[in-house]
Design a protein around this motif. Structure first.
Motif, PDB file in Angstrom:
ATOM      1  N   MET A  54      10.717  -4.853   7.349  1.00  0.00           N
ATOM      2  CA  MET A  54       9.862  -5.113   6.185  1.00  0.00           C
ATOM      3  C   MET A  54       8.456  -4.558   6.387  1.00  0.00           C
ATOM      4  O   MET A  54       7.828  -4.096   5.450  1.00  0.00           O
ATOM      5  CB  MET A  54       9.797  -6.620   5.870  1.00  0.00           C
ATOM      6  CG  MET A  54      11.137  -7.213   5.501  1.00  0.00           C
ATOM      7  SD  MET A  54      11.830  -6.398   4.043  1.00  0.00           S
ATOM      8  CE  MET A  54      13.526  -6.865   4.103  1.00  0.00           C
ATOM      9  N   ASN A  56       7.641  -1.879   8.222  1.00  0.00           N
ATOM     10  CA  ASN A  56       7.768  -0.430   8.016  1.00  0.00           C
ATOM     11  C   ASN A  56       7.875  -0.093   6.540  1.00  0.00           C
ATOM     12  O   ASN A  56       7.226   0.829   6.046  1.00  0.00           O
ATOM     13  CB  ASN A  56       9.021   0.105   8.721  1.00  0.00           C
ATOM     14  CG  ASN A  56       8.841   0.175  10.217  1.00  0.00           C
ATOM     15  OD1 ASN A  56       7.717   0.092  10.694  1.00  0.00           O
ATOM     16  ND2 ASN A  56       9.932   0.298  10.947  1.00  0.00           N
ATOM     17  N   LEU A  57       8.725  -0.861   5.841  1.00  0.00           N
ATOM     18  CA  LEU A  57       8.923  -0.614   4.414  1.00  0.00           C
ATOM     19  C   LEU A  57       7.628  -0.788   3.638  1.00  0.00           C
ATOM     20  O   LEU A  57       7.320   0.010   2.752  1.00  0.00           O
ATOM     21  CB  LEU A  57       9.985  -1.574   3.866  1.00  0.00           C
ATOM     22  CG  LEU A  57      11.440  -1.195   4.120  1.00  0.00           C
ATOM     23  CD1 LEU A  57      12.351  -2.365   3.832  1.00  0.00           C
ATOM     24  CD2 LEU A  57      11.825  -0.009   3.238  1.00  0.00           C
ATOM     25  N   HIS A  60       5.327   2.154   4.332  1.00  0.00           N
ATOM     26  CA  HIS A  60       5.848   3.333   3.644  1.00  0.00           C
ATOM     27  C   HIS A  60       5.547   3.244   2.140  1.00  0.00           C
ATOM     28  O   HIS A  60       5.063   4.200   1.531  1.00  0.00           O
ATOM     29  CB  HIS A  60       7.357   3.423   3.903  1.00  0.00           C
ATOM     30  CG  HIS A  60       7.992   4.674   3.395  1.00  0.00           C
ATOM     31  ND1 HIS A  60       9.235   5.080   3.788  1.00  0.00           N
ATOM     32  CD2 HIS A  60       7.564   5.611   2.512  1.00  0.00           C
ATOM     33  CE1 HIS A  60       9.540   6.213   3.178  1.00  0.00           C
ATOM     34  NE2 HIS A  60       8.556   6.552   2.388  1.00  0.00           N
TER      35      HIS A  60
ATOM     36  N   HIS B  53       9.922   9.311  -2.340  1.00  0.00           N
ATOM     37  CA  HIS B  53       9.586   8.087  -1.631  1.00  0.00           C
ATOM     38  C   HIS B  53      10.516   6.927  -1.977  1.00  0.00           C
ATOM     39  O   HIS B  53      10.995   6.225  -1.096  1.00  0.00           O
ATOM     40  CB  HIS B  53       8.139   7.692  -1.928  1.00  0.00           C
ATOM     41  CG  HIS B  53       7.155   8.629  -1.317  1.00  0.00           C
ATOM     42  ND1 HIS B  53       7.094   8.842   0.031  1.00  0.00           N
ATOM     43  CD2 HIS B  53       6.212   9.423  -1.869  1.00  0.00           C
ATOM     44  CE1 HIS B  53       6.151   9.723   0.290  1.00  0.00           C
ATOM     45  NE2 HIS B  53       5.596  10.089  -0.850  1.00  0.00           N
ATOM     46  N   LEU B  57      12.858   4.753   0.470  1.00  0.00           N
ATOM     47  CA  LEU B  57      12.582   3.326   0.604  1.00  0.00           C
ATOM     48  C   LEU B  57      13.821   2.498   0.282  1.00  0.00           C
ATOM     49  O   LEU B  57      14.114   1.525   0.975  1.00  0.00           O
ATOM     50  CB  LEU B  57      11.438   2.926  -0.340  1.00  0.00           C
ATOM     51  CG  LEU B  57      10.028   3.218   0.159  1.00  0.00           C
ATOM     52  CD1 LEU B  57       9.035   3.086  -0.978  1.00  0.00           C
ATOM     53  CD2 LEU B  57       9.649   2.268   1.280  1.00  0.00           C
ATOM     54  N   HIS B  60      16.321   2.810   3.133  1.00  0.00           N
ATOM     55  CA  HIS B  60      15.821   2.042   4.276  1.00  0.00           C
ATOM     56  C   HIS B  60      16.029   0.541   4.039  1.00  0.00           C
ATOM     57  O   HIS B  60      16.530  -0.173   4.897  1.00  0.00           O
ATOM     58  CB  HIS B  60      14.344   2.380   4.474  1.00  0.00           C
ATOM     59  CG  HIS B  60      13.748   1.795   5.715  1.00  0.00           C
ATOM     60  ND1 HIS B  60      12.564   2.212   6.236  1.00  0.00           N
ATOM     61  CD2 HIS B  60      14.163   0.801   6.536  1.00  0.00           C
ATOM     62  CE1 HIS B  60      12.276   1.515   7.320  1.00  0.00           C
ATOM     63  NE2 HIS B  60      13.238   0.652   7.524  1.00  0.00           N
ATOM     64  N   ALA B  64      18.368  -2.055   6.098  1.00  0.00           N
ATOM     65  CA  ALA B  64      17.761  -3.241   6.710  1.00  0.00           C
ATOM     66  C   ALA B  64      18.518  -4.492   6.285  1.00  0.00           C
ATOM     67  O   ALA B  64      18.850  -5.351   7.109  1.00  0.00           O
ATOM     68  CB  ALA B  64      16.293  -3.334   6.311  1.00  0.00           C
ATOM     69  N   PHE B  79       8.141  -3.019  -6.714  1.00  0.00           N
ATOM     70  CA  PHE B  79       6.874  -2.799  -6.026  1.00  0.00           C
ATOM     71  C   PHE B  79       5.748  -3.141  -6.989  1.00  0.00           C
ATOM     72  O   PHE B  79       5.608  -2.482  -8.019  1.00  0.00           O
ATOM     73  CB  PHE B  79       6.719  -1.334  -5.618  1.00  0.00           C
ATOM     74  CG  PHE B  79       7.782  -0.851  -4.682  1.00  0.00           C
ATOM     75  CD1 PHE B  79       7.647  -0.994  -3.313  1.00  0.00           C
ATOM     76  CD2 PHE B  79       8.932  -0.258  -5.169  1.00  0.00           C
ATOM     77  CE1 PHE B  79       8.634  -0.554  -2.453  1.00  0.00           C
ATOM     78  CE2 PHE B  79       9.925   0.190  -4.319  1.00  0.00           C
ATOM     79  CZ  PHE B  79       9.779   0.039  -2.957  1.00  0.00           C
TER      80      PHE B  79
END
Lengths: 103, 103
Positions: A54, A56-57, A60, B53, B57, B60, B64, B79
């Motif tokens: 989280m 890192n995310l 980013h 991006h 994301l 990733h 995770a 976001f």
């Protein structure tokens, strides 16, 4: 749920207790600037996995938003999965991660 | 807003039109499996930046979540920034990105 209070003032402790009292909250993690869990109500393995990914995310995502709009700043990221939801609230010194059961 | 309809069926076109009719929606992007914008209502530079991006994301984030719970599957990422919000809805073939003005 017992929360380690090593580094938190009373206001932060109250907020964390309030969040954890919500029945849908599975756990919270406070991640320090080095990426390690400072206090958590999850088991340490889960907390460590969440911390690594989280953080890192969110870095980013913040960089991506800054590339699109230089004045932009990330406030919160919400990951909705089939069974759980995770919220990441980034800050300069600490990141707060809240994991919830999906309602 | 004109939307390119190269690869979309009428149902998808209707949905995209409905989303874009919302006053707070700044634009939408459909990203193909190779990471390029298939159709978009944003300018091509912004769309390309979002594509690169947001696709990374979401991959990733999905990995995770799978590391934490093998049966987990990412449905949506949101976001929230100071001025805008971006939603990424990942799918096998396409990703949908919606950029909104913050209300």
């Amino acid at each position: 749920m017992a929360i380690a209070q090593n580094y938190m003032g009373p206001l932060a402790t109250n907020t964390m207790t309030r969040i954890n009292e919500n029945d849908n909250v599975l756990g919270t993690i406070i991640v320090n600037c080095e990426g390690f869990p400072e206090t958590t109500t999850l088991d340490s393995l889960t907390a460590a996995t969440y911390c690594t990914h989280m953080r890192n995310l969110s870095h980013h995502a913040n960089n991506a938003l800054k590339e699109i709009d230089v004045t932009g700043e990330l406030i919160i990221i919400r990951f909705v999965a089939k069974k759980t939801e995770a919220f990441v609230i980034p800050d300069h010194e600490f990141h707060l991660i809240v994991v919830m059961r999906k309602t």
